[in-house]
Scaffold this motif. Structure first.
Motif, mmCIF file in Angstrom:
data_model
loop_
_atom_site.group_PDB
_atom_site.id
_atom_site.type_symbol
_atom_site.label_atom_id
_atom_site.label_comp_id
_atom_site.label_asym_id
_atom_site.label_seq_id
_atom_site.Cartn_x
_atom_site.Cartn_y
_atom_site.Cartn_z
ATOM 1 N N PHE A 161 46.255 46.869 36.648
ATOM 2 C CA PHE A 161 46.267 45.413 36.641
ATOM 3 C C PHE A 161 47.086 44.847 35.483
ATOM 4 N N LEU A 162 47.514 43.590 35.687
ATOM 5 C CA LEU A 162 48.050 42.761 34.610
ATOM 6 C C LEU A 162 47.033 41.673 34.306
ATOM 7 N N TYR A 163 46.920 41.313 33.035
ATOM 8 C CA TYR A 163 46.049 40.217 32.619
ATOM 9 C C TYR A 163 46.925 39.170 31.940
ATOM 10 N N ILE A 164 46.891 37.943 32.463
ATOM 11 C CA ILE A 164 47.751 36.886 31.933
ATOM 12 C C ILE A 164 46.904 35.718 31.439
ATOM 13 N N SER A 165 47.470 34.939 30.519
ATOM 14 C CA SER A 165 46.789 33.726 30.069
ATOM 15 C C SER A 165 46.750 32.723 31.219
ATOM 16 N N ALA B 276 46.250 37.203 42.746
ATOM 17 C CA ALA B 276 45.241 36.820 41.759
ATOM 18 C C ALA B 276 43.895 37.393 42.193
ATOM 19 N N LEU B 277 43.289 38.223 41.341
ATOM 20 C CA LEU B 277 42.060 38.916 41.719
ATOM 21 C C LEU B 277 40.806 38.312 41.114
ATOM 22 N N ALA B 278 40.866 37.926 39.828
ATOM 23 C CA ALA B 278 39.644 37.453 39.180
ATOM 24 C C ALA B 278 39.975 36.680 37.916
ATOM 25 N N PHE B 279 39.050 35.778 37.553
ATOM 26 C CA PHE B 279 39.083 35.111 36.251
ATOM 27 C C PHE B 279 38.103 35.871 35.371
ATOM 28 N N THR B 280 38.576 36.480 34.298
ATOM 29 C CA THR B 280 37.778 37.432 33.541
ATOM 30 C C THR B 280 36.928 36.761 32.465
ATOM 31 N N ASP B 281 36.049 37.556 31.870
ATOM 32 C CA ASP B 281 35.164 37.045 30.824
ATOM 33 C C ASP B 281 35.917 36.622 29.570
ATOM 34 N N ASP B 282 37.110 37.190 29.345
ATOM 35 C CA ASP B 282 37.883 36.798 28.165
ATOM 36 C C ASP B 282 38.932 35.737 28.505
ATOM 37 N N ALA B 283 38.671 34.986 29.591
ATOM 38 C CA ALA B 283 39.498 33.827 29.975
ATOM 39 C C ALA B 283 40.941 34.201 30.275
ATOM 40 N N THR B 284 41.133 35.317 30.977
ATOM 41 C CA THR B 284 42.455 35.673 31.487
ATOM 42 C C THR B 284 42.376 35.803 33.005
ATOM 43 N N TRP B 285 43.550 35.794 33.644
ATOM 44 C CA TRP B 285 43.623 36.056 35.078
ATOM 45 C C TRP B 285 43.978 37.525 35.286
ATOM 46 N N ARG B 286 43.195 38.217 36.122
ATOM 47 C CA ARG B 286 43.516 39.602 36.466
ATOM 48 C C ARG B 286 44.354 39.607 37.738
ATOM 49 N N LEU B 287 45.534 40.233 37.649
ATOM 50 C CA LEU B 287 46.479 40.265 38.760
ATOM 51 C C LEU B 287 46.770 41.702 39.173
#
Length: 221
Positions: free
Chosen positions: A39-43, A78-89
């Motif tokens: 995955f990628l995690y983006i702001s 776009a898969l999920a909004f994570t607990d650390d406020a990022t988007w998991r892609l």
């Protein structure tokens, strides 16, 4: 890590992004926060006025970034909004190279401040490129009277508000454009802009161009 070569097949950590949701007409700005095996995690992407947009699960996105060989893009989900406020892609296809002219300019309004000696000007950009900017500054009663104008080529401090990022760097005055009001319209060029900062500028420029084209604006720089 995500399969492939970083910044060729996918944008690596800390890379500035232009994000286009499928079916939308406004590109957004973001940054890769980290990458894992799958995955990628983006702001959270921001719109043209700096507001974070809502997360939409399963939204299809096009990610664009500046690579060594030019601008590249890759599709993602776009898969999920994570607990650390990022988007998991999740990357869903191969990356493609986007053709563009060097140092392309885009119409974009960003808050900017400029200073030298004990003088500070505040205002907004009119257009922006990785080479420099055109900005309009608010009136300053002493400028040109008791405070001399800076000379062309003189190093000046600049602070540029890039929504989730702030760029502080040096610029030089290229020319002052005459106006009928009391505002100051100046062309400025960046001095020794670090590559991460240039990458961030390119992301905002490319996003602004995509949005301008989507709205049918013909007069792009």
């Amino acid at each position: 890590m995500v399969a492939g070569t970083p910044n060729v097949d996918y944008p690596a950590a800390s890379t500035a992004l232009s994000v286009m949701p499928l079916g939308q007409d406004e590109a957004l700005t973001s940054r890769v926060r980290r990458e894992t095996e799958n995955f990628l995690y983006i702001s959270p992407p921001r719109n043209s006025i700096g507001e974070s947009v809502p997360f939409v699960e399963k939204d299809m996105l096009e990610l664009s970034w500046q690579a060594d060989d030019g601008l590249r893009s890759v599709p993602a989900d776009a898969l999920a909004f994570t607990d650390d406020a990022t988007w998991r892609l999740r990357i869903t296809g191969p990356a493609n190279r986007i053709q563009r002219r060097d140092a392309v300019r885009a119409p974009i309004g960003l808050s900017v401040s400029l200073w030298w000696d004990r003088t500070t000007l505040t205002g907004s950009t009119v257009d922006l490129s990785e080479g420099g900017l055109l900005a309009v500054f608010r009136p300053h009663g002493d400028l040109g009277v008791s405070v001399p104008f800076p000379k062309p080529g003189q190093p000046l401090g600049l602070r540029l508000d890039l929504y989730s990022d702030e760029l502080v760097t040096e610029v030089a005055l290229v020319r002052r454009r005459p106006r009928q009001d009391n505002l100051h319209e100046w062309s400025l060029r960046f001095l020794d802009l670090p590559e991460p900062a240039a990458d961030l500028i390119r992301s905002h420029v490319f996003t602004a161009l995509r949005n301008a084209r989507a709205r049918g604006l013909a007069a792009l720089y």
